[in-house]
Design an enzyme around this catalytic site. Structure first.
Site, PDB file in Angstrom:
ATOM      1  N   GLU A 268      22.376  -5.642 -30.090  1.00  0.00           N
ATOM      2  CA  GLU A 268      22.216  -6.640 -31.150  1.00  0.00           C
ATOM      3  C   GLU A 268      21.800  -5.924 -32.416  1.00  0.00           C
ATOM      4  OE1 GLU A 268      19.395  -9.845 -30.524  1.00  0.00           O
ATOM      5  OE2 GLU A 268      20.256 -10.887 -32.250  1.00  0.00           O
ATOM      6  N   CYS A 470      20.447 -13.555 -30.943  1.00  0.00           N
ATOM      7  CA  CYS A 470      20.397 -14.607 -31.964  1.00  0.00           C
ATOM      8  C   CYS A 470      21.354 -14.333 -33.122  1.00  0.00           C
ATOM      9  CB  CYS A 470      18.967 -14.779 -32.466  1.00  0.00           C
ATOM     10  SG  CYS A 470      17.919 -15.534 -31.217  1.00  0.00           S
ATOM     11  N   ASN A 597      24.350 -18.592 -26.742  1.00  0.00           N
ATOM     12  CA  ASN A 597      23.242 -17.669 -26.516  1.00  0.00           C
ATOM     13  C   ASN A 597      21.954 -18.465 -26.397  1.00  0.00           C
ATOM     14  OD1 ASN A 597      21.812 -15.018 -26.564  1.00  0.00           O
ATOM     15  ND2 ASN A 597      20.966 -15.874 -28.460  1.00  0.00           N
ATOM     16  N   GLU A 598      21.472 -18.608 -25.199  1.00  0.00           N
ATOM     17  CA  GLU A 598      20.223 -19.312 -24.899  1.00  0.00           C
ATOM     18  C   GLU A 598      20.005 -20.532 -25.790  1.00  0.00           C
ATOM     19  OE1 GLU A 598      17.236 -16.051 -25.322  1.00  0.00           O
ATOM     20  OE2 GLU A 598      16.707 -16.973 -27.222  1.00  0.00           O
TER      21      GLU A 598
HETATM   22  O1  AHR Z   1      16.555  -9.666 -27.721  1.00  0.00           O
HETATM   23  C1  AHR Z   1      15.957 -10.224 -28.841  1.00  0.00           C
HETATM   24  C2  AHR Z   1      16.202 -11.724 -28.940  1.00  0.00           C
HETATM   25  O2  AHR Z   1      15.646 -12.379 -27.846  1.00  0.00           O
HETATM   26  C3  AHR Z   1      17.634 -12.145 -28.900  1.00  0.00           C
HETATM   27  O3  AHR Z   1      18.229 -12.080 -30.131  1.00  0.00           O
HETATM   28  C4  AHR Z   1      17.565 -13.556 -28.437  1.00  0.00           C
HETATM   29  O4  AHR Z   1      18.720 -13.949 -27.751  1.00  0.00           O
HETATM   30  C5  AHR Z   1      16.322 -13.589 -27.603  1.00  0.00           C
HETATM   31  O5  AHR Z   1      15.508 -14.636 -27.963  1.00  0.00           O
END
Ligand code: AHR
Length: 873
Positions: A268, A470, A597-598
Site C-alpha cells: 500500500e 484504504c 477493502n474492509e
Molecule cells: O494496513 C494499514 C491499513 O489498515 C490499511 O490501509 C487498511 O485496510 C487497514 O485499516
C-alpha cells in the site's frame, strides 16, 4: 455462537467463584429489573453505549462499569466516532433500536438494531436535514400505521426547532417535517451512576437479559486478559519452569493439499511506500502537482512549489496552468533568470541518495517562450557546493518538448540535490522533471528501487496485493483509486491526494505493479473499491453516506472489466493493445481480483458489491473474485460480510485483523472450525501489535506461531499477507511495518525474516504431526507450535517449530512413513530475547534421520528443511 458458548464454559471454569455465583439458580434473583442505557461525554463521546441496571430505579449498578456494548462507526478514525444522547427503543417483536446524534453539525443521526443488545447489526446514518444539525433524536412506534416516528431538534442561530420523519424499516424515510417542540416525547431520564449524573432511557426488562449482558461483559474481560498476555509477564507466568521435552510424530500417511499461494505481500502507498520509496524516482513533486488539499489545508507550505527553491534566492519561480503538458497535470513552473548562475533546486525526498560511478537518467518537459535556444545545466550537488555529477540540455521549442540527458555520479552521497541552471537570462517553462537511477529493479524504465524490490522478492511472495488498503477505496468518492489514471506516459497520469496525508504521483501505477509481479513470479492481486469509499472517510459527508451513484455504476463496472482485458486480453483487443504498447505484449495472466477493502457492510455496499461481483462472474468466470468482510475477526461487518459472500457464492473473502501476541497465541484454532464448504479465506492484513507498536522477537514469534495454524488450515486459508509492507523512516503513519527504509538503506524487521522463512519454505501439502509434551499445561501447550509441509517441486519435507517459552524445548522428531532421508538437513533458527529487534536467522546443518533430536531455544523459530532421495508415496 459455538465459539461463544465454548468460551463461556471456559469462563465459568476459570473464573471459579465469581463465575459460579453468576450461574447460581435464579430463585434469589429478581426476575425483572430496570435497564438504563446511556453514553458519557468521556473521550469526546467516543466511548459508546453503556448499560446499568436497578431493581428500584434508585440505586443503579453499572455493567462493566461503562462497558461498551455498541460503538459508533461514523466518520473518520478516532474523534469523529461519537455517540451522543443515545435513545434505546424496543419494538413489539422485541427488536431493540438505538438511535443517537453524531455531532453538533451534521443533519444525520445514527441507527442500529439488535435482538439481544449484544450483537448489533451494521449501523446506518440517514441524512434527514440539509445544513442543519440533528440533536437528541428519539423514536416511537405507531402500531396503527406500522411506522416509526423519529423526532429531533435542530439548533441554529440560538433557536431550536423540532422536526420529525417516519419510516417503516429504518432504510427509507419521508422528508423531514417541522413539529411543535411540545410534541416531543422527552422520555430521557437522569440517573446517578457511581456518583455521576447520566442521561439516557430506562426500560423494564427480564433479569435474564441483564444477566446475559453481565456475562458478555465478564467474558470480554476474561478474553482481554488472555489476549493481553505478553512476554513481559513471562517471568511470573513461567516462574520455576523446567525445560520441556517434546515428542513430535510426523505421520506422512495423513496429509492434505494446501494452498501453494499462502505467503504473499500487501503493498500500500502508506508511509511513503511508493513515491519516495519503492518507486525509484529521486525527485519529489516532479510535476508541481502537490496541493494544499493533499494535507487538507493543514500545511500551508504543501503546494505546487514544495521542495523546490531558487538557488541563492535569485530570479523568480512561479506556477502557471495555461496550456499545460497534459490536462491531468495542470501545473508547471515558470523559471525567470535575471542573472546567469541562479536556478531552481529540487531537494528530493529528504535529499537524494546517489552512488559513485552510477548513471542517472534525467528528463524534463520544457518550453522556451523566447524561441531562442536555451541551455540548462543540470547538476547533482552537495550542501556545500560539491558537484557530484553534471550534464546539460537545450530547450529549443516554444512548445512543450521532452528532453533527456544522463548524469554520471563521481561521489556517493545521501543528501544530494538537483540543480537546474539556465545559461541565459529570461524565462523558461518546466514540468515533469525526473531523475531515475539507470539501475532499477530488472532495469525497467520508470522502475523500482533495486534494494527494496529485491528485499520484497527475497520473501518469495506468491502474490502481491496492491494498491492498498484504504488507498484503494479512498477518502470519499473522488479519492477512490482508479486504475486507468495510473497507466500510460507519466505526464498523462492523474496524480491524487493520498488519504494517508500526502501525494501520490501514480508514477508507480498498474503497469509497474503488474510488471513487478511478473518479474518475481508473484500472482497480481489488484484490489478495487466496491463502489464505496473508505469506511473511515471524512470527505464528502463522512464517506459512508454514499456509494458511486447508480447512474455511474455501469461505467464503474466497465472499468473493472476493462482491467481484466488490459491484463489478460490479446494485443488485438482495445485494452490488451495498450498493455502491449506499454511494453508487455504477453498477457499478465491475472487470476484474482479483490473487490472492496474492509468496508462497512451497509445496503449501499451490498448493492454495489453484488452488481460488480455478478458482472465479473458473468463476463470472466475464470477470475477468482475476493470479497471483503470488514476490519475485524468479529463484529457486524465480519458477520454480515460473510453472509453476503456465502449467499452470492463469492469464491474467497478478505479478512483483516491486527492483534496482540496474546490474541494470536489464544486463537490458533480460529480457522480449525471454519466450514470448508464456504468461501475460502484471504487473510489480507494481519500483524502482531504490542503496546507502543514495536517489532521484535515477540511479535515475530507470534506471527510465526499463527502461521503454523494458517498452514494447518491451508485448505481453507488460501493466501495471507502481513500489513503494511513498507515504511520510510521519518514518514510513517502506521507502525509496525515489515520493512523500514531510508533513502540509502533497507532495514527489514525481525517479522520480515519470519515472512521470508515461510515464503522460502512453503509447501503444497500439509502433513499431520502430533506433539506430546512433558508438561501439558495450556499456557505451555499454546506456546509451542509445529507445522510440517511438503513442497512437491523439490519433494522436500519442511518442519517449522515455534517455541514462545522462556526455556528450551528438547524435541524428538519421529518421521513415520518417510524413507530415504538425506542424513543432513538445513536448519535455520531465529531467536533472541522477546524485545530483541535486531535478531537475524542463522542457518546451518543438522543431522537428521527417522528419529532425531533437536533443541528449540527459548523464544525461537526453527525451520528444518529435509531432503529426500526420491519421492515418497
Ligand atoms: O494496513 C494499514 C491499513 O489498515 C490499511 O490501509 C487498511 O485496510 C487497514 O485499516
Amino acid at each position: 455462537m459455538k465459539r461463544t458458548s465454548i468460551l463461556l464454559s471456559l469462563l465459568v471454569l476459570l473464573l471459579g467463584q465469581t463465575a459460579l455465583s453468576l450461574a447460581t439458580p435464579m430463585s434469589n434473583q429478581p426476575d425483572s429489573v430496570y435497564l438504563f442505557s446511556y453514553s458519557t461525554t468521556k473521550n469526546s463521546n467516543t466511548n459508546g453505549l453503556h448499560f446499568a441496571w436497578s431493581i428500584d430505579q434508585k440505586s443503579w449498578n453499572p455493567i462493566g462499569p461503562e462497558f461498551r456494548f455498541l460503538f459508533c462507526d461514523y466518520g473518520r478514525w478516532g474523534a469523529e466516532k461519537r455517540m451522543i444522547t443515545p435513545f434505546l427503543f424496543q419494538n413489539q417483536d422485541g427488536t431493540w433500536h438505538c438511535i443517537w446524534s453524531l455531532n453538533e453539525k451534521d443533519g444525520a443521526f445514527a441507527h442500529a438494531e439488535s435482538k439481544d443488545l449484544v450483537y448489533w447489526k451494521p449501523q446506518s446514518y440517514p441524512i434527514v436535514m440539509t445544513n442543519k444539525n440533528c440533536l437528541e433524536p428519539e423514536v416511537s412506534y405507531n402500531a396503527a400505521d406500522q411506522q416509526y416516528k423519529i423526532s429531533w431538534f435542530s439548533v441554529a442561530g440560538g433557536t431550536s426547532q423540532a422536526y420529525y420523519t417516519t419510516t417503516k424499516d429504518f432504510k427509507n424515510y419521508i422528508p423531514a417535517k417541522e413539529m411543535p417542540l411540545t410534541d416531543r416525547l422527552n422520555l430521557r431520564k437522569k440517573v446517578v451512576i457511581s456518583g455521576n449524573t447520566e442521561t439516557g432511557t430506562v426500560h423494564k426488562v427480564s433479569w435474564e437479559l441483564v444477566e446475559e449482558l453481565i456475562k458478555t461483559q465478564q467474558l470480554a474481560v476474561y478474553k482481554n486478559q488472555l489476549w493481553a498476555e505478553n512476554a513481559k509477564t513471562d517471568s511470573v507466568r513461567f516462574a520455576g519452569l523446567q525445560p520441556i521435552d517434546a515428542t513430535i510424530t510426523i505421520d506422512n500417511s495423513k496429509s492434505k493439499k494446501i494452498s501453494d499461494l499462502l505467503v504473499g505481500v500487501f503493498f500500500e502507498d502508506i508511509n511513503y511506500a511508493a513515491d519516495g520509496g519503492l518507486y525509484a524516482e529521486l525527485l519529489q513533486n516532479r510535476d508541481f502537482e502537490y496541493a494544499l488539499s493533499d494535507k487538507e489545508g493543514k500545511d500551508k507550505s504543501w503546494n505546487s512549489q514544495k521542495v523546490w527553491h531558487l538557488k541563492d534566492g535569485k530570479g523568480s519561480f512561479t506556477i502557471d496552468t495555461v496550456s499545460p503538458v497534459h490536462p491531468n497535470n495542470p501545473h508547471y513552473a515558470i523559471l525567470k533568470t535575471d542573472e546567469v548562475g541562479s536556478g531552481l533546486i529540487n531537494e528530493g525526498f529528504d535529499g537524494i541518495a546517489v552512488k559513485s560511478g552510477e548513471k542517472y537518467n534525467f528528463s524534463i518537459f520544457a518550453r522556451n517562450p523566447n524561441q531562442k535556444n536555451k541551455k540548462l545545466v543540470i547538476r547533482l550537488t552537495g550542501k556545500n557546493g560539491e558537484v557530484y555529477g553534471e550534464t546539460s540540455v537545450v530547450v529549443h521549442s516554444p512548445k512543450w518538448e521532452k528532453i533527456e540527458a544522463v548524469l554520471t555520479v563521481s561521489q556517493s552521497a545521501t543528501d544530494a540535490q538537483l540543480e537546474i541552471i539556465p545559461q541565459a537570462t529570461g524565462t523558461v517553462a518546466l514540468d515533469v522533471i525526473s531523475l531515475f537511477p539507470q539501475k532499477t529493479f530488472k532495469d525497467h524504465k520508470n522502475g523500482l528501487r533495486t534494494d527494496l524490490a529485491q528485499t520484497i522478492a527475497d520473501i518469495h511472495p506468491r502474490f502481491i496485493r496492491f494498491p492498498g488498503g484504504c488507498v484503494t477505496h479512498g477518502d470519499g468518492l473522488e479519492n477512490i483509486y482508479r486504475w486507468k489514471n495510473t497507466i500510460g506516459p507519466i505526464e498523462s497520469r492523474k496524480p491524487q491526494r493520498n488519504l494517508w496525508g500526502y501525494h501520490q504521483t501514480t508514477g508507480l501505477g498498474y503497469f509497474e505493479y503488474f510488471q513487478f509481479c511478473d518479474d518475481i513470479g508473484a500472482e497480481p492481486l489488484p484490489v478495487i473499491a466496491a463502489g464505496v469509499p473508505c469506511q473511515n472517510s471524512a470527505t464528502g459527508g463522512a464517506g459512508q453516506q454514499g456509494g458511486v451513484p447508480m447512474c455511474d455504476m455501469g461505467s464503474y463496472i466497465q472499468d473493472i472489466l476493462d482491467l481484466i482485458e488490459w491484463a489478460n486480453g490479446d494485443v488485438k483487443t482495445k485494452w490488451g493493445k495498450l498493455r502491449a504498447e506499454a511494453g508487455h505484449p504477453k498477457p499478465f495472466n491475472l487470476k484474482y481480483v479483490g473487490i472492496g477493502n474492509e468496508d462497512l457492510i451497509t445496503d449501499i455496499f451490498e448493492e454495489r458489491f453484488t452488481m460488480i461481483f455478478n458482472a465479473v462472474k458473468e463476463k470472466h468466470p475464470e477470475i477468482t473474485v475476493i470479497g471483503t468482510v470488514g476490519p475485524s475477526f468479529e463484529g457486524p461487518d465480519y458477520v454480515e460480510g460473510w453472509k453476503i459472500a456465502t449467499k452470492l457464492g463469492v469464491p474467497m473473502v478478505d479478512e483483516h485483523y491486527y492483534q496482540s501476541p496474546g490474541w494470536f497465541i489464544h486463537n490458533q484454532d480460529y480457522y480449525d472450525k471454519y466450514d470448508r464448504s464456504k468461501p475460502k479465506v484471504y487473510l489480507g492484513e494481519y500483524a502482531s501489535h504490542l503496546p507502543g507498536r514495536p517489532t521484535n522477537i515477540e511479535t515475530a514469534l507470534s506471527d510465526a506461531l499463527y502461521l503454523t495454524a494458517l498452514e494447518r488450515n491451508g485448505d481453507v486459508v488460501s493466501m495471507a499477507s502481513y500489513a503494511p509492507l513498507l515504511a520510510k523512516e521519518g514518514h510513517t503513519q502506521w507502525n509496525p511495518d515489515l520493512i523500514y527504509f531510508s533513502n540509502a538503506e533497507v532495514k527489514p524487521t525481525v517479522d520480515y525474516f519470519v515472512q521470508k522463512l515461510y515464503g522460502q519454505n512453503s509447501g503444497d501439502s500439509y502433513i499431520t504431526s502430533n506433539v506430546k509434551l512433558s508438561d501439558n499445561k495450556e499456557s505451555i501447550r499454546k506456546r509451542i507450535a509445529v507445522s510440517v509441509v511438503r513442497d512437491s517441486k523439490s519433494n522436500d519435507l519442511i518442519v517449522k517449530m515455534v517455541n514462545i517459552l522462556p526455556i528450551a524445548v528438547n524435541t524428538k522428531l519421529k518421521l513415520e512413513g518417510i524413507d530415504a532421508i538425506m542424513p543432513s538437513a538445513i536448519r535455520t533458527v531465529l531467536t533472541g530475547t522477546p524485545d530483541d529487534n535486531k535478531a537475524r536467522p542463522v542457518t546451518g546443518n543438522i543431522a537428521v534421520s527417522n528419529n532425531f533430536s533437536c533443541s528449540l531455544p527459548a523464544y525461537s523459530f526453527t525451520v528444518i528443511r529435509i531432503k529426500q532421495e526420491r519421492a515418497t508415496r
